[in-house]
Design an enzyme around this catalytic site. Sequence first.
Site, PDB file in Angstrom:
ATOM      1  N   ASP A  39      -8.514  -4.144  -6.313  1.00 19.28           N
ATOM      2  CA  ASP A  39      -7.996  -3.619  -5.326  1.00 19.28           C
ATOM      3  C   ASP A  39      -8.953  -2.325  -4.851  1.00 19.28           C
ATOM      4  OD1 ASP A  39      -6.816  -2.266  -3.031  1.00 19.28           O
ATOM      5  OD2 ASP A  39      -4.889  -3.224  -3.615  1.00 19.28           O
TER       6      ASP A  39
ATOM      7  N   HIS B 167      -7.267  -6.145  -1.042  1.00 18.28           N
ATOM      8  CA  HIS B 167      -6.081  -5.037  -1.027  1.00 18.28           C
ATOM      9  C   HIS B 167      -4.950  -5.912  -0.948  1.00 18.28           C
ATOM     10  CE1 HIS B 167      -3.944  -1.281  -0.499  1.00 18.28           C
ATOM     11  NE2 HIS B 167      -3.856  -1.418   0.738  1.00 18.28           N
TER      12      HIS B 167
ATOM     13  N   SER C  41       0.774  -1.211  -0.071  1.00 17.76           N
ATOM     14  CA  SER C  41      -0.033  -0.071  -0.126  1.00 17.76           C
ATOM     15  C   SER C  41       0.995   1.278   0.107  1.00 17.76           C
ATOM     16  CB  SER C  41      -0.865  -0.146   1.206  1.00 17.76           C
ATOM     17  OG  SER C  41      -1.806   0.822   1.142  1.00 17.76           O
TER      18      SER C  41
END
Length: 509
Positions: free
Chosen positions: A451, A479, A224
């Site tokens: 995602d 994710h 991320s």
Amino acid sequence: MPTARLLRPVVVLVGIAALVLSGCAPDKNQVTAPTSSASGPSADVDYGELSDFYDQQLDWKKCDAGQCSTLTVPLDYDDPSGETIELALARHEADGTAVGSLLINPGGPGASGVDFLQSFLGEATSTLKKNFDLVGFDPRGIQRSSPIECVDAAEMDRITALDPDTSTDAGLQDMIDESAKFSKECLNRSGAVFGHVDTISAAKDLDVMRAVLGDDVLHYLGFSYGTKLGATYAALFPDRAGRLVLDGALDPTLSEGDIESGQAAGFEGALRAYVADCLQGSGCPLTGSVDDGMKQIRALLDRARTSPLDTGTDRELTQALAFSGIAVTLYSQSFWSALTQGLTAAIRQGDGSILLSFSDVYYDRAEDGTYSTNSTEAFRAVNCLDDRSSTDVDEMRAQAAEILKVAPTVGSFFSYGGTSCGDWSVPEVGALDDYSAQGAPPILVVGTTNDPATPYKWAQSLATTLSSGVLLTYEGEGHTAYRAENSCIAKVVDAYLVEGTVPDDGTRC
């Protein structure tokens, strides 16, 4: 306050799971082998004014996370003789013979890598654990590393529950005033570190870690926001980049407007996928078509704004809390059944308690009303140093209208991001001029096709931005993609990290 928030993957998912259980590059196909000196700093290099930092020795001591230590770095790299700060590190030594250290970052920004290490050990493959010393760290300003402090728990409760009025210019100004008040409290409580938690500084910290851990090049796995940190490192130190995996990619060249609209579309798509699945099963509180189901969720959110739902506590479920409670369950398809429970209670019984519990996980709020981390404060502090959207009302309203076109159900929660850093109490640091990382070896970028938090097109964009970017695609929901159970992705990533085998660009799992 409405702003895109990139959550750390496994840390948040573990929290939800607990609730569910209780209810110009080198050879294209090979990267040079890792080099390491486990006993101390890496090969002799003249680091000039920073030499004292690069030459320090870590004192590892046993701790709950395995082995823990602290690293000293300059508060301001432009003034290395000035104030210093301490960074917390945790290490799990390789089960076999370590070929080097692998630094891991769970994202955020604002997530603790020390805390993440333990959960990551349950997700990582035996191959990875056998070959690398796995090192988690709390980036500057986060948790144990000279943490940002802004407000007490009661005030944080008020802020996270706030449903701002974006319909009037006065309402937007109120949001800017809230941000100004918040940032002043952060500066008052945190001091100078509040203005030095930017991603560029954190990437420079990574290079000190690399050297002190004994590695000539950095081996790194970032999720991320951690992909932005890794990409920034590669841009700053392309000759010291080793094997970098960037999973759930965030391209640093994206504007805040790009991020807002991209995440809005991402969560809209993930929610539609959930609704379609829910309608096909039994016990779904939604009815009709997928479009009908999306409208019913929006109606619940609107209801929570005008008449917050009872939760059986002294806290009501506001619209903001309802959205965060829904959004966090979209990070993994495995939590869709939990979302069904929360929506069933809210829609059919007017009971917001389940969605509130999910929202509390999102914000790291403990049952006793305290916040177990400073992730929310650190998130805003880092993002507001890195980039700030325009506070021009006309520009914000035009952007909001565009966002609603791609995300009619959830787009409002990703609009007016300019207010989040309005009248901020420390100056913006900004971004680098060039993120191509010319001269770096192949860098593996991993993207998941649906995602919600870091849309797949961002992975495509980052792989293109990086001169040596190689795209690996996971066709699926959720994710980020690297974990032992995702065997196809794990096999490719492990081969890259351990053996230096670079997959063909565009490989799909």
